[in-house]
Write an enzyme that holds these catalytic residues in place. Sequence first.
Site, short mmCIF file in Angstrom:
data_model
loop_
_atom_site.label_atom_id
_atom_site.label_comp_id
_atom_site.label_asym_id
_atom_site.label_seq_id
_atom_site.Cartn_x
_atom_site.Cartn_y
_atom_site.Cartn_z
N LYS A 180 0.90 -1.15 -0.07
CA LYS A 180 0.16 0.02 0.00
C LYS A 180 0.92 1.16 -0.08
O LYS A 180 1.84 1.12 0.81
CB LYS A 180 -1.11 -0.13 1.27
CG LYS A 180 -1.81 1.18 1.37
CD LYS A 180 -2.92 0.79 2.69
CE LYS A 180 -3.90 1.92 2.55
NZ LYS A 180 -4.73 1.71 3.68
N SER A 184 -9.69 1.58 2.57
CA SER A 184 -8.93 2.49 1.74
C SER A 184 -7.89 1.60 1.08
O SER A 184 -7.46 1.95 0.07
CB SER A 184 -8.42 3.41 2.70
OG SER A 184 -7.33 3.02 3.48
N SER A 201 -10.03 -0.52 7.02
CA SER A 201 -9.07 -0.27 5.49
C SER A 201 -8.53 -1.33 4.91
O SER A 201 -8.00 -1.29 3.75
CB SER A 201 -8.10 0.89 5.64
OG SER A 201 -8.89 2.17 5.83
#
Lengths: 491, 97
Positions: A81, A156, A180
């Site tokens: 990420k 996210s 997330s």
Amino acid sequence: MIRHYHTIRDLIAEYKSGNKTVEDTIIETFDRIDKVENKVNAFILTLKNEAIQRAKELDKTLKKSGRKTKGKLFGIPIAIKDNICFKNYPTTCASKMLENYIPPYNATVIKKLLDEGAIIVGKTNMDEFAMGTTCESSYFGVTHNPWALDRVPGGSSGGSGAALASGEVPLALGSDTGGSIRCPASFSGVVGLKATYGLVSRYGLIAYACSLEQIGPMATNVSDCKDIFDVIVGNDPMDSTTISKEEMEQYLKKSFKDFPNSKGKFTFGIPKELLGEGIDPEVKKSVWDAIKLLEDLGGSYEEISIPSIDYSIACYYIIAMAEASSNLARFDGIRYGFRSEDKGNWNEVFANNRLAFGKEVRRRIMLGTYALSAGYYDMYYLKALKLRTLLIQEFEKHLKKFSFLICPTMPILPFKLGEAVNDPLTMYLADICTVPINITGLPALSIPCGFSQGLPIGLQIIGNYYEEYKIFQIADLYEKNAHTKNTFPKI
Amino acid sequence: MTEDLTDDDIKHVAWLARIKLESQEEINEYKTTFNDILRYFKKINEIDTEKVRPTFHISRSVNRFREDEIKESLKEDEIMQNVPKRKDKFIVSPRII
């Protein structure tokens, strides 16, 4: 099926036996990325040359050592990420603010992955500064759900979820502040874990809300998810909120060999607040099917009530926004980050530079600032922290009695792209099942448990503090019997 | 119970957070969204928390100390590599007064 192996352990076994080279795997990985990336947009940055170079080196080491591999993740491609610092490569947080930011150091988790032989193939898309449930607020464009390209992949860590679901990579890292990791795991039909707070170092994770967030593993099956968790867990002198060395020793000694008990029995609670009103009927049906299966596998359940859950969204967003307003105050555009034309005095330039934040980020900074400001602190922030205490007490009470709590990960099916983007409150409400876990610091895993209209549904398994391995055991048992392992969309 | 936020409240919060407001339209948008969200947040006042202690942090450890040893750290160039405007060894800042 684009994969010929079942778990990364099988893949490592193939390297050892000489059936396959690491370079083969990396070339296949990038062939796949080249094929689907224009539809999915899971990555902000891919590192093909670097990955091939590293694969060649690992192949050489393998040959030299007489086909003995060193490292639990030897030659395994992994996606990271883009809020986790990877030395000398852009780490943008999907924001214009950090578009050109190049970290001069590695996050602790990156160091651990590299030490175990993993190959980082790219940085994945996300909601800007990890603030979102849909992965639509990225400065670099939206990510599409591989199961239905007109839907969101969840957020996210949406890029990590989509990269796994579309078969681009077998492993990924995400971060989870209010769901997330688990939300994209649910929406994209993969496995993701948010561990007990303090088990994984946050050093090198660009902060959003420090008291809530943890970096965590995402994979296409439970075994892989556990293998990467084993690598990243542990004390870190660079993060004083991580578990101490002594506690870590105790943690690793803790044995769950006898779990489920010798007769294969275990217990779980079902919080009625998370499987009643407001939960999509299709999601409910799928989760009840999973509960019945768990019952067949030796589980017995009771329906329970955790009343403070009804206040957890407000509680979470107040705490998260307050912490965000403080954490993001560092972005002045002077020492690093976006710098506008110098017009006006210090304060004006500062405020101009911060226009590089997107809408949702500005919203959360401002609301957090408000909740902490004179006259409102007691009413919002302090009150939320007191509710946090109540929520912890209620969860602890039930987790003394039950091995797990079971509920959906997301109360709804994935949003259509654009559906909720201009309606922040609707988006916040979708986090009802995930935020209590961050407020309390408990561990929870999301695992695929079915489909509706071709869209994945996730089951959330919540465990007691430091009982991740118990969660893995039950998730593994469920996965084997529900046959959800490595399910991929046609794309 | 507090009143809804006004234009002035939005301007004040934006100033505290050093976020520039670019138009009246933007102020109106913030006002509507923030008031909606804050109305929802006020739900937490339904619960009596008079005797409850706040939890600031989950971590139960208190201060954790380490020896003050000299260790290798980042090099000057590495620290400065992300500075948008620099002159020699210095970071160029806007005028303060």
